[in-house]
Motif scaffolding. Structure first.
Motif, short mmCIF file in Angstrom:
data_model
loop_
_atom_site.label_atom_id
_atom_site.label_comp_id
_atom_site.label_asym_id
_atom_site.label_seq_id
_atom_site.Cartn_x
_atom_site.Cartn_y
_atom_site.Cartn_z
N LEU A 1 -11.42 6.59 11.55
CA LEU A 1 -11.32 5.50 10.60
C LEU A 1 -10.05 4.69 10.81
O LEU A 1 -10.05 3.47 10.85
CB LEU A 1 -11.34 6.10 9.20
N ALA B 1 -15.00 8.57 2.97
CA ALA B 1 -13.70 8.12 3.45
C ALA B 1 -13.62 6.60 3.48
O ALA B 1 -12.63 6.01 3.06
CB ALA B 1 -13.44 8.69 4.84
N ALA B 2 -14.69 5.96 3.96
CA ALA B 2 -14.69 4.50 4.04
C ALA B 2 -14.59 3.90 2.65
O ALA B 2 -13.84 2.93 2.43
CB ALA B 2 -15.94 4.01 4.75
N ALA C 1 -13.30 5.32 -0.01
CA ALA C 1 -11.97 5.59 -0.54
C ALA C 1 -10.97 4.59 0.03
O ALA C 1 -10.15 4.02 -0.69
CB ALA C 1 -11.54 7.02 -0.19
N LEU C 2 -11.08 4.33 1.33
CA LEU C 2 -10.18 3.38 1.98
C LEU C 2 -10.34 1.99 1.37
O LEU C 2 -9.37 1.29 1.08
CB LEU C 2 -10.52 3.33 3.48
N LEU D 1 0.84 -1.20 0.00
CA LEU D 1 0.00 0.00 0.00
C LEU D 1 0.87 1.25 0.00
O LEU D 1 0.59 2.22 -0.70
CB LEU D 1 -0.94 0.00 1.21
N TRP E 1 -9.91 11.84 9.49
CA TRP E 1 -9.58 10.46 9.19
C TRP E 1 -9.34 9.63 10.44
O TRP E 1 -9.36 8.41 10.39
CB TRP E 1 -8.34 10.40 8.30
N GLU F 1 -8.76 2.02 -2.22
CA GLU F 1 -7.30 2.11 -2.23
C GLU F 1 -6.67 0.85 -1.63
O GLU F 1 -5.60 0.43 -2.04
CB GLU F 1 -6.82 3.36 -1.49
N PHE F 2 -7.35 0.24 -0.65
CA PHE F 2 -6.80 -0.98 -0.04
C PHE F 2 -6.81 -2.13 -1.04
O PHE F 2 -5.78 -2.75 -1.31
CB PHE F 2 -7.62 -1.35 1.20
#
Lengths: 237, 279, 241
Positions: free
Chosen positions: B10, C62-63, C65-66, A215, B7, C69-70
């Motif tokens: 999260l 955000a979730a 996007a995460l 990542l 962020w 990207e993950f």
């Protein structure tokens, strides 16, 4: 447990970076001319470009890597294999630079990945050139530009710029594909993770480390590529 | 700063999930593998696919070999169906730890290092690790000190060869880690490496088709195979041990052994020891 | 090519296509089944994640996007082990078989790419289209579903097809878990007899050809769609990343 494996993982990460750089450079160097062949109105040139793209884009990277590394040497006479693939001055030179015991496997992995990625880049470059406005060509022609000048001044920068986002995505995909070199014993990051798991029997922990590593690489590459995009667009002005 | 604040929750969740995943699995907590296997009527056995004559795949895609027959016989005695799961040296231990398989009948050498991570049955097979080389190029193990050699990723031969050459004053070995055994033999034939170390009987079987490959005399390591089992599960370990001992006592073990390694088999190996049998 | 090689290829071809007699469906058939299932399931996830990243409240954005990207940042080979050993491990209590893990890993991988394609498509929906839908009295959710989303999916069809081909080929790494798909059958068919070494190159060339044939067929099919939706490929280039 993880600190013990750090040197191993660092070497693996360095190898993954090196593979990424070399395969990206080769894929760009081969992909752009092939993309031009695909645009050519000369029939045989177009045909070569199409055959190249359809072959190396449609065969999985893993198959290309295994064909090069483990299958190809078998096609040669037994007595010739050592000198051809494993013991000559070229592989010795690469072995000296990289410290790899069997440099040929890394060469095979690099070739397989570069051929695969170059075929994708050729197609994207062709699409990018297709997006250049017709007026630009006419302007260049009316100014009496040579074909070389048209390539370096117009096709290359504008074609690259138009296809840039997709090329960047493909280059990141190529970085992830370097993990396939682990099938050929190349001690890149994924192989190093496997070795670390084999040494410590801590699969979950090292898989998380591996995920973090990739990542991070993807994020770094993504930012490096957007910096490069800035240069590309700046240079065009 | 503002972005970081947004962020933060999260990342918190992700961090917690990572921490939870890192907690050691509670071994022995809850039910024994024995109860699970009996309730499901299925035992999942980790088997290797490239390790002749112990476990490999024949031309029609069936898993065959000494280990495979042994695993089948154990399942039959337990009265459950067997589900074969492909493993290799790099996955068999983590699959056991994570409950992906109930036992690993994978020609696994019983070492102290491995015993920290998983448990083992009583020893059921004895062999020696040595090197396969091209005929006429090397005569003794000492000749290979410091040379470029192929070993299997995750094999106990890696530590064994390092120790063997260090104890005899050899330089640090140059090791190429293969996961595919046949690829390693090909690399040896083609001159990519100078030797390939594995358990002797497997080397004999892999090299059977090439008269130019020979085993070096001697041994870098004596190996004793145990069936790999989940750690701290004595009910399941007892069950497997008792079953193995029954197979040994009633002659079934010997029958299977002779089928794959006896005088009439393609690769022969005199039985190297006697199984511990508890009264 | 010698007679023996041709005989060997001929004898393994059925297994390569549909799997070994004891393990059907396997081979290319199983590769296709797993890829198609992953593409379908992945699309369902992408329908949530793509729009979620494009226009949701910030925690959702955000979730999503995460998520993208993950699953887009990991090599599929690694994701396979992460799913099988961590998600399907003892700690989380999900007892996943190799095939289940393979399908889940492929699905997560596909969904991340598909979500990005969908997001790119949503970004180029013409405002006039949405306006006119509103003028004829469409409700907000109807406009979203029937106008925005359906436009985005249609305009991105070539990109979805390209992603489907990539997934189909990337599934070759499933050989690491040995789920009986094409690459697993290929390696198994070559066996552990060193005398088969001469068959490695012709066999892998044949298998590469099989992959290429299917990939080429999908891209031809997509080419027909692209002629109808000329702009998709370029839009994907312009908006992705």
């Amino acid at each position: 447990m993880i600190t013990e494996a750090l040197p191993l993982l660092a070497r693996g990460l360095a190898m993954t970076l090196a593979l990424t750089l070399v395969t990206s450079a080769l894929a760009l160097a081969w992909g752009l001319p092939i993309g031009l062949l695909r645009l050519s109105r000369v029939r045989w040139q177009n045909w070569i470009g199409t055959a190249y793209v359809e072959t190396f884009r449609n065969v999985p990277a893993l198959v290309l890597v295994i064909i090069g590394g483990f299958a190809l040497p078998n096609a040669f006479p037994h007595a010739a294999r050592r000198a051809l693939f494993f013991d000559n001055s070229s592989v010795a030179w690469i072995g000296q630079i990289t410290g790899l015991p069997v440099p040929y496997y890394a060469i095979a992995a690099v070739l397989g990945l570069s051929l695969n990625t170059s075929a994708y880049l050729a197609e994207l470059f062709r699409a990018g050139v297709g997006a250049i406005a017709r007026e630009h060509f006419e302007a260049a022609r009316s100014l009496g530009a040579t074909p070389g000048a048209v390539f370096w001044g117009l096709l290359l920068p504008q074609g690259l710029a138009a296809a840039y986002p997709a090329i960047a995505t493909r280059l990141i995909h190529n970085m992830k594909n370097t993990a396939l070199a682990s099938f050929l014993t190349v001690p890149e990051f994924f192989k190093a993770i496997q070795t670390a798991i084999g040494e410590s029997f801590r699969a979950v922990e090292f898989l998380i480390v591996a995920a973090g590593g990739y990542l991070l690489l993807a994020a770094l590459m993504s930012s490096a590529l957007s910096v490069a995009e800035g240069w590309l667009k700046g240079g065009r002005r | 700063m503002k972005l970081r604040h947004r962020w933060f929750p999260l990342f918190n969740v992700v961090a917690l999930a990572v921490l939870a995943a890192c907690q050691p699995a509670a071994p022995g907590a809850g039910q024994s593998t024995y109860d699970k296997v009996m309730a499901a009527g299925v035992v999942r056995a980790g088997i290797r696919f490239d390790n002749p004559p112990l476990s490999y795949i024949d031309e029609s895609g069936n898993w065959v070999g000494f280990d495979v027959d042994l695993a089948n016989e154990i399942a039959r005695r337990l009265g459950v169906r067997i589900e074969q799961v492909k493993v290799d040296e790099t996955t068999r231990i983590s699959f056991l730890q994570e409950g992906k398989i109930d036992l690993a009948v994978t020609s696994m050498n019983h070492t102290r290092k491995r015993d920290d991570a998983v448990d083992f049955s009583v020893t059921y097979f004895w062999d020696n690790q040595t090197f396969l080389v091209r005929q006429g190029e090397y005569d003794s193990l000492q000749d290979l000190f410091g040379k470029k050699v192929a070993l299997n990723a995750g094999s106990s031969a890696i530590d064994a060869w390092k120790k063997y050459s260090a104890e005899r004053g050899g330089p640090a070995p140059e090791i190429v880690e293969f996961t595919d055994k046949v690829a390693a033999v090909q690399a040896l034939r083609d001159g990519a490496v100078e030797g390939y170390a594995e358990d002797g009987v497997t080397l004999l079987a892999l090299a059977a088709g090439d008269p130019n490959l020979v085993l070096l005399p001697g041994s870098i390591n004596r190996v004793q195979y145990g069936i790999g089992l989940p750690v701290n599960d004595s009910k399941w370990r007892d069950t497997i041990n008792y079953t193995l001992q029954e197979l040994w006592q009633d002659g079934t073990y010997r029958r299977i052994y002779d089928r794959w390694l006896g005088p009439d088999a393609a690769v022969t190996l005199p039985l190297g020891g006697e199984m511990e049998v508890w009264p | 090519m010698t007679r023996a090689t041709l005989d060997f290829l001929w004898s393994v071809l059925p297994s390569l296509l549909i799997g070994f007699p004891g393990g059907r469906p396997g081979g290319l058939a199983l590769t296709l089944i797993l890829s198609l299932a992953a593409i379908g399931l992945g699309f369902v996830i992408a329908l949530g994640v793509g729009p979620g990243r494009a226009a949701g409240p910030w925690p959702v954005r955000a979730a999503c996007a995460l998520y993208v990207e993950f699953f887009r940042g990991l090599p599929l080979l690694l994701l396979l082990f992460v799913v099988h050993v961590i998600l399907g491990g003892r700690r989380l209590g999900l007892d996943l078989s190799p095939r289940a893990s393979a399908l889940i890993a492929l699905t997560l991988y596909a969904s991340a790419y598909q979500a990005e394609i969908l997001r790119a498509g949503l970004a180029v929906v013409p405002d006039q289209l949405v306006e006119s839908a509103r003028l004829v009295g469409g409700r907000a959710w109807q406009i979203y579903l029937h106008v925005r989303l359906s436009y985005a999916v249609q305009v991105m069809l070539p990109a979805f097809a390209g992603q489907a081909i990539t997934l189909f080929k990337d599934s070759a790494v499933l050989v690491a878990l040995g789920v009986g798909e094409l690459m697993t059958v290929t390696r198994s068919a070559l066996g552990s007899d060193v005398r088969n070494a001469a068959y490695w190159l012709p066999t892998y060339l044949l298998v590469g050809g099989l992959y290429a044939l299917v990939a080429f067929a999908i891209s031809r099919l997509a080419g027909r769609l692209e002629r109808r939706q000329r702009s998709g490929d370029l839009l994907y280039s312009l908006t992705n990343y």
